[in-house]
Design a protein around this motif. Structure first.
Motif, PDB file in Angstrom:
ATOM      1  N   ASP A 246      -9.008  -9.077 -14.697  1.00  0.00           N
ATOM      2  CA  ASP A 246      -7.811  -9.071 -15.530  1.00  0.00           C
ATOM      3  C   ASP A 246      -7.420 -10.522 -15.831  1.00  0.00           C
ATOM      4  O   ASP A 246      -6.829 -11.192 -14.988  1.00  0.00           O
ATOM      5  CB  ASP A 246      -6.674  -8.352 -14.805  1.00  0.00           C
ATOM      6  N   PRO A 247      -7.743 -11.031 -17.032  1.00  0.00           N
ATOM      7  CA  PRO A 247      -7.436 -12.430 -17.351  1.00  0.00           C
ATOM      8  C   PRO A 247      -5.944 -12.730 -17.357  1.00  0.00           C
ATOM      9  O   PRO A 247      -5.528 -13.830 -16.994  1.00  0.00           O
ATOM     10  CB  PRO A 247      -8.035 -12.611 -18.757  1.00  0.00           C
ATOM     11  N   GLY A 248      -5.120 -11.768 -17.778  1.00  0.00           N
ATOM     12  CA  GLY A 248      -3.688 -12.006 -17.829  1.00  0.00           C
ATOM     13  C   GLY A 248      -3.099 -12.270 -16.459  1.00  0.00           C
ATOM     14  O   GLY A 248      -2.261 -13.161 -16.280  1.00  0.00           O
ATOM     15  N   ALA A 249      -3.543 -11.510 -15.464  1.00  0.00           N
ATOM     16  CA  ALA A 249      -3.048 -11.677 -14.096  1.00  0.00           C
ATOM     17  C   ALA A 249      -3.941 -12.598 -13.268  1.00  0.00           C
ATOM     18  O   ALA A 249      -3.618 -12.908 -12.124  1.00  0.00           O
ATOM     19  CB  ALA A 249      -2.960 -10.318 -13.404  1.00  0.00           C
ATOM     20  N   ARG A 250      -5.070 -13.031 -13.855  1.00  0.00           N
ATOM     21  CA  ARG A 250      -6.093 -13.801 -13.148  1.00  0.00           C
ATOM     22  C   ARG A 250      -6.421 -13.108 -11.828  1.00  0.00           C
ATOM     23  O   ARG A 250      -6.362 -13.699 -10.742  1.00  0.00           O
ATOM     24  CB  ARG A 250      -5.630 -15.253 -12.924  1.00  0.00           C
ATOM     25  N   ARG A 251      -6.808 -11.850 -11.949  1.00  0.00           N
ATOM     26  CA  ARG A 251      -7.056 -10.994 -10.789  1.00  0.00           C
ATOM     27  C   ARG A 251      -8.430 -10.347 -10.917  1.00  0.00           C
ATOM     28  O   ARG A 251      -8.807  -9.883 -11.990  1.00  0.00           O
ATOM     29  CB  ARG A 251      -5.965  -9.923 -10.707  1.00  0.00           C
ATOM     30  N   VAL A 252      -9.173 -10.325  -9.809  1.00  0.00           N
ATOM     31  CA  VAL A 252     -10.495  -9.699  -9.780  1.00  0.00           C
ATOM     32  C   VAL A 252     -10.529  -8.666  -8.667  1.00  0.00           C
ATOM     33  O   VAL A 252     -10.086  -8.944  -7.539  1.00  0.00           O
ATOM     34  CB  VAL A 252     -11.617 -10.736  -9.533  1.00  0.00           C
ATOM     35  N   THR A 253     -11.023  -7.478  -8.974  1.00  0.00           N
ATOM     36  CA  THR A 253     -11.232  -6.472  -7.935  1.00  0.00           C
ATOM     37  C   THR A 253     -12.690  -6.042  -7.943  1.00  0.00           C
ATOM     38  O   THR A 253     -13.359  -6.052  -8.987  1.00  0.00           O
ATOM     39  CB  THR A 253     -10.336  -5.236  -8.140  1.00  0.00           C
ATOM     40  N   ARG A 254     -13.172  -5.679  -6.775  1.00  0.00           N
ATOM     41  CA  ARG A 254     -14.529  -5.143  -6.632  1.00  0.00           C
ATOM     42  C   ARG A 254     -14.427  -3.801  -5.929  1.00  0.00           C
ATOM     43  O   ARG A 254     -13.966  -3.732  -4.792  1.00  0.00           O
ATOM     44  CB  ARG A 254     -15.402  -6.097  -5.823  1.00  0.00           C
ATOM     45  N   ASN A 255     -14.791  -2.747  -6.647  1.00  0.00           N
ATOM     46  CA  ASN A 255     -14.664  -1.378  -6.130  1.00  0.00           C
ATOM     47  C   ASN A 255     -13.243  -1.115  -5.631  1.00  0.00           C
ATOM     48  O   ASN A 255     -13.039  -0.484  -4.590  1.00  0.00           O
ATOM     49  CB  ASN A 255     -15.681  -1.135  -5.011  1.00  0.00           C
ATOM     50  N   GLY A 256     -12.267  -1.638  -6.371  1.00  0.00           N
ATOM     51  CA  GLY A 256     -10.860  -1.386  -6.057  1.00  0.00           C
ATOM     52  C   GLY A 256     -10.229  -2.358  -5.087  1.00  0.00           C
ATOM     53  O   GLY A 256      -9.016  -2.320  -4.885  1.00  0.00           O
ATOM     54  N   THR A 257     -11.014  -3.240  -4.485  1.00  0.00           N
ATOM     55  CA  THR A 257     -10.486  -4.214  -3.524  1.00  0.00           C
ATOM     56  C   THR A 257     -10.357  -5.577  -4.191  1.00  0.00           C
ATOM     57  O   THR A 257     -11.322  -6.072  -4.787  1.00  0.00           O
ATOM     58  CB  THR A 257     -11.415  -4.342  -2.302  1.00  0.00           C
ATOM     59  N   GLU A 258      -9.169  -6.188  -4.088  1.00  0.00           N
ATOM     60  CA  GLU A 258      -8.964  -7.481  -4.736  1.00  0.00           C
ATOM     61  C   GLU A 258      -9.740  -8.572  -4.016  1.00  0.00           C
ATOM     62  O   GLU A 258      -9.791  -8.629  -2.785  1.00  0.00           O
ATOM     63  CB  GLU A 258      -7.474  -7.829  -4.761  1.00  0.00           C
ATOM     64  N   LEU A 259     -10.356  -9.449  -4.808  1.00  0.00           N
ATOM     65  CA  LEU A 259     -11.122 -10.564  -4.270  1.00  0.00           C
ATOM     66  C   LEU A 259     -10.304 -11.851  -4.333  1.00  0.00           C
ATOM     67  O   LEU A 259      -9.576 -12.084  -5.301  1.00  0.00           O
ATOM     68  CB  LEU A 259     -12.417 -10.762  -5.074  1.00  0.00           C
ATOM     69  N   ALA A 260     -10.445 -12.678  -3.321  1.00  0.00           N
ATOM     70  CA  ALA A 260      -9.806 -13.993  -3.306  1.00  0.00           C
ATOM     71  C   ALA A 260     -10.764 -14.981  -3.959  1.00  0.00           C
ATOM     72  O   ALA A 260     -11.760 -15.387  -3.361  1.00  0.00           O
ATOM     73  CB  ALA A 260      -9.484 -14.420  -1.879  1.00  0.00           C
ATOM     74  N   VAL A 261     -10.493 -15.340  -5.209  1.00  0.00           N
ATOM     75  CA  VAL A 261     -11.354 -16.269  -5.937  1.00  0.00           C
ATOM     76  C   VAL A 261     -10.547 -17.489  -6.357  1.00  0.00           C
ATOM     77  O   VAL A 261      -9.344 -17.411  -6.593  1.00  0.00           O
ATOM     78  CB  VAL A 261     -11.988 -15.605  -7.182  1.00  0.00           C
ATOM     79  N   THR A 262     -11.227 -18.613  -6.436  1.00  0.00           N
ATOM     80  CA  THR A 262     -10.582 -19.832  -6.905  1.00  0.00           C
ATOM     81  C   THR A 262     -10.516 -19.820  -8.429  1.00  0.00           C
ATOM     82  O   THR A 262     -11.100 -18.959  -9.092  1.00  0.00           O
ATOM     83  CB  THR A 262     -11.352 -21.081  -6.446  1.00  0.00           C
TER      84      THR A 262
END
Length: 249
Positions: free
Chosen positions: A151-167
């Protein structure tokens, strides 16, 4: 320490980004803070790690300019502790030629680095670039493929429903891959498109690919999504069937 802009009668004035500069060299700190101040940023300064963490806790920065070589607690540990509290873009200051230290800085999550001696104007441009990329893209649509949702707007990444901590840079790199599935890009291409650099240390790309694989691959040692294209660079293959999985860089 500079104070935030005050409210006007009719509306709030634009709030400048807060930058925390962490460097124990008084001359370097004075030059860096001076240039950033003149560029319109709110600048805090700390000359050691514990003070930096205290200042960050009191007024959380929008970006940290962090010297790698600090007395007592080094920049790597400061970066780890900051990232343990919350996401914040970090630009590392490193001595020229210390490639291993630079790579370590990238490994712990620095988004960018500048080698000493450096041009203060270049550093200001790097700060502007990193902060620009850190701003949400309100109208951008989400991407979903291979169990990943970005999600570019929220700068959020999930993998199989789990949010990833990315820089910040990991997010940008993954977003670029997702926008161009199946295409092979050289490290020079990725540095230009993701980092906005026309030249630089290509190990920066290699380190970020390795970190990204550790977060999105089932087996980072045998990556299927972010494949190595030998003699070229990397390719994102969301439909990979595993028969020709990309190997580790």
């Amino acid at each position: 320490m500079h104070q935030p802009y005050e409210l006007t009668e009719d509306r709030a004035a634009p709030v400048a980004a807060r930058v925390l500069v962490v460097d124990d060299d008084p001359t370097v700190a004075e030059v860096v803070t001076g240039y950033l101040d003149r560029a319109g940023y709110l600048v805090d300064h700390a000359d050691d790690g514990p003070t930096a963490l205290t200042r960050a806790a009191a007024h959380w920065p929008d970006l940290v300019v962090l010297d790698l070589m600090l007395p007592g607690m080094d920049g790597l540990e400061v970066c780890r502790r900051l990232r343990g509290r919350a996401s914040v873009p970090v630009i590392m200051l490193t001595a020229r030629g210390d490639e291993d230290d630079r790579i370590l800085g990238l490994e712990v999550g620095a988004d960018d680095y500048v080698t000493k001696p450096f041009s203060p104007r270049e550093l200001v441009l790097r700060v502007e670039s990193v902060l620009r990329r850190a701003r949400p893209a309100p109208a951008a649509h989400s991407f979903s493929t291979a169990g990943l949702t970005l999600d570019p707007g929220a700068r959020r990444v999930t993998r199989n429903g789990t949010e990833l901590a990315v820089t910040l840079r990991e997010f940008d790199l993954l977003a670029f891959f997702l926008r161009h599935p199946g295409r092979a890009f050289s490290r020079e291409d990725l540095m230009r498109e993701v980092w906005d650099w026309d030249f630089g240390d290509l190990s920066t790309v290699t380190v970020h690919v390795r970190r990204l694989r550790a977060k999105v691959e089932d087996d980072p040692a045998r990556p299927r999504l972010i494949q190595t294209v030998w003699g070229v660079g990397y390719r994102f293959a969301p439909e990979a069937d595993g028969q020709e999985a990309g190997r580790h860089a």
